[in-house]
Design a protein around this motif. Sequence first.
Motif, PDB file in Angstrom:
ATOM      1  N   ILE A  30       0.916  -1.346   0.130  1.00 27.67           N
ATOM      2  CA  ILE A  30      -0.071   0.154  -0.033  1.00 27.67           C
ATOM      3  C   ILE A  30       0.966   1.289  -0.080  1.00 27.67           C
ATOM      4  N   LYS A  31       1.951   1.277   0.604  1.00 23.46           N
ATOM      5  CA  LYS A  31       2.959   2.266   0.422  1.00 23.46           C
ATOM      6  C   LYS A  31       3.213   2.604  -0.876  1.00 23.46           C
ATOM      7  N   ASP A  32       3.890   1.687  -1.602  1.00 26.01           N
ATOM      8  CA  ASP A  32       4.361   1.593  -2.906  1.00 26.01           C
ATOM      9  C   ASP A  32       3.194   2.111  -3.965  1.00 26.01           C
ATOM     10  N   TYR A  33       1.881   1.821  -3.621  1.00 28.69           N
ATOM     11  CA  TYR A  33       0.681   2.080  -4.574  1.00 28.69           C
ATOM     12  C   TYR A  33       0.545   3.488  -4.218  1.00 28.69           C
ATOM     13  N   ILE A  34       0.300   4.179  -2.978  1.00 29.70           N
ATOM     14  CA  ILE A  34       0.184   5.584  -2.718  1.00 29.70           C
ATOM     15  C   ILE A  34       1.229   6.269  -3.297  1.00 29.70           C
ATOM     16  N   THR A  35       2.541   5.925  -2.941  1.00 29.72           N
ATOM     17  CA  THR A  35       3.603   6.649  -3.744  1.00 29.72           C
ATOM     18  C   THR A  35       3.504   6.882  -5.190  1.00 29.72           C
ATOM     19  N   ALA A  36       3.128   5.791  -5.801  1.00 30.51           N
ATOM     20  CA  ALA A  36       2.855   5.796  -7.483  1.00 30.51           C
ATOM     21  C   ALA A  36       1.851   6.685  -7.596  1.00 30.51           C
ATOM     22  N   PHE A  37       0.685   6.674  -6.715  1.00 26.55           N
ATOM     23  CA  PHE A  37      -0.281   7.702  -7.104  1.00 26.55           C
ATOM     24  C   PHE A  37       0.353   9.218  -7.160  1.00 26.55           C
ATOM     25  N   GLU A  38       1.113   9.369  -5.844  1.00 29.16           N
ATOM     26  CA  GLU A  38       1.603  10.769  -5.788  1.00 29.16           C
ATOM     27  C   GLU A  38       2.871  11.178  -7.005  1.00 29.16           C
ATOM     28  N   SER A  39       3.523  10.265  -7.244  1.00 24.96           N
ATOM     29  CA  SER A  39       4.408  10.481  -8.502  1.00 24.96           C
ATOM     30  C   SER A  39       3.768  10.634  -9.582  1.00 24.96           C
ATOM     31  N   ALA A  40       2.675   9.869  -9.977  1.00 29.19           N
ATOM     32  CA  ALA A  40       1.796  10.298 -11.176  1.00 29.19           C
ATOM     33  C   ALA A  40       1.275  11.715 -11.092  1.00 29.19           C
ATOM     34  N   LEU A  41       0.796  12.036  -9.802  1.00 23.53           N
ATOM     35  CA  LEU A  41       0.101  13.325  -9.759  1.00 23.53           C
ATOM     36  C   LEU A  41       1.234  14.463  -9.807  1.00 23.53           C
ATOM     37  N   SER A  42       2.405  14.293  -9.403  1.00 24.76           N
ATOM     38  CA  SER A  42       3.562  15.357  -9.246  1.00 24.76           C
ATOM     39  C   SER A  42       4.071  15.491 -10.586  1.00 24.76           C
ATOM     40  N   GLY A  43       4.049  14.373 -11.602  1.00 26.39           N
ATOM     41  CA  GLY A  43       4.580  14.400 -12.843  1.00 26.39           C
ATOM     42  C   GLY A  43       4.055  15.540 -13.824  1.00 26.39           C
ATOM     43  N   SER A  44       4.748  15.729 -14.990  1.00 24.74           N
ATOM     44  CA  SER A  44       4.184  16.575 -16.201  1.00 24.74           C
ATOM     45  C   SER A  44       3.049  16.078 -16.894  1.00 24.74           C
ATOM     46  N   SER A  45       2.608  14.620 -16.901  1.00 26.21           N
ATOM     47  CA  SER A  45       1.851  14.177 -17.429  1.00 26.21           C
ATOM     48  C   SER A  45       0.612  13.643 -16.477  1.00 26.21           C
TER      49      SER A  45
END
Length: 455
Positions: free
Chosen positions: A251-266
Amino acid sequence: MMKIFFISFFAIIQSYFVALQALCQVSFESSNLPIIKINTLGFQIPDEPKIKAAMQIIDNGSGIRNSVNDSAYNYNGYIGIERRGSSSQGFPKNNYGFETWTESGSDTAVSLLGLPEEVDWVLHGPYSDKSLIRNVLSYKLSNEMGRYASRTVFCELILNETYWGLYVLMEKVKRDKNRIDIANLDPDENAGDSLTGGYIVKLDKYDGVNSGLGWPSPYRPVNFSNPDQVIYFQYEYPKNDEITQTQMKYIKDYITAFESALSGSSYNDPVVGYQNYADVSSMIDYAIINEIPRNIDGYRLSTFIYKDKDSKGGKLMFGPIWDLNLGYGNADYCNGEMTSGWAYRFNDVCNQDWWQVPFWWYKLMRDHLFRSQMLERWTALRQDALKTERIMNYIDSVAIVLEEAAQRNFIRWPVLGTYIWPNSFVGYSYAEEINFLKSWLGQRLDWLDSNMEIV
């Protein structure tokens, strides 16, 4: 932050002196509300752990008065009870969490006052919220929007044969088929689809189920002022004595992936952006239900996020809402009293507060698709569940039901006409408190109507 702490501490100490004026017994024989009687068997109720107590609930049904001497009970048995809350524990009128127990101390699921059967419950005692209804109103609106929030029943409490005031019986936020309906995640489920669901995490102060067990986000809050300020996720379910290292990592990796996607240019790409990880409609509704009361704690405290198995949708869901008693103008700091402005922009005005709003909401509100969907949802809700007349009629109807109990409550706790942290308004009667709530809310809804498109 230190200034706010000292003001809060002084105000809480002051409230104790107010409470000392109420040591005389309130004359209480019967009520139009259910009556809960708790006997702690000679022990003080601690912060934790729970202590054994006896509880009786008197409820003769709709339209029938309940007498303290009635012997027909909705519940007559044992509970494990403790104080709950953070800053609210400084008030003399405490909030309580309890479990329904057998005589031997084992959990037993029961239905209380018509609510679906469960083990874990909350007794919320409004104190600084002198309307007595801010949390109940918020949960009502959320449920009418189609988003589960704790179901509630007003009652009056007798604690150790002393009248203790008006309370609200509430469902505790937890995984359950009638509450957060997600998979039951067992310790032996560490692979495949089973691993992907059955999680609840929260953003909150470090007390509660897992007492701070969690991880810091790699992404800093907007406008942070202290290098040590972080967004910290806590594991809420599974509990800390059941969750495995594999499950924590997932769940840590999943939420971090969500944050990474939201912080990115796409970030707004429908395939690789945040929409791939989070349910957008739940985020929109979560924003709306926090913006209506301009919830001073919104987005940053008492914030729950849950995830079911991939086979059942599997995206992050935001909610249920919890603890909005400082909303609707009931806070005199960080612009909490204002009917204008956005609650999600808390960091702009209070960036020294330790608990900050994640960057997500600042980013989302710049996404054209998110904005347009939020406006569309708002417009539809304002024609039905969030129609001003409908909300005001509900407030009036509740105030009428509570009128008798409110009088007793404010004799027991004489806070009317007195500042209790963090009141922005001090009414000298219950009617004035209700009128302030309605006036503030009417202005707030008008402001949101005018500004929902300009976020």
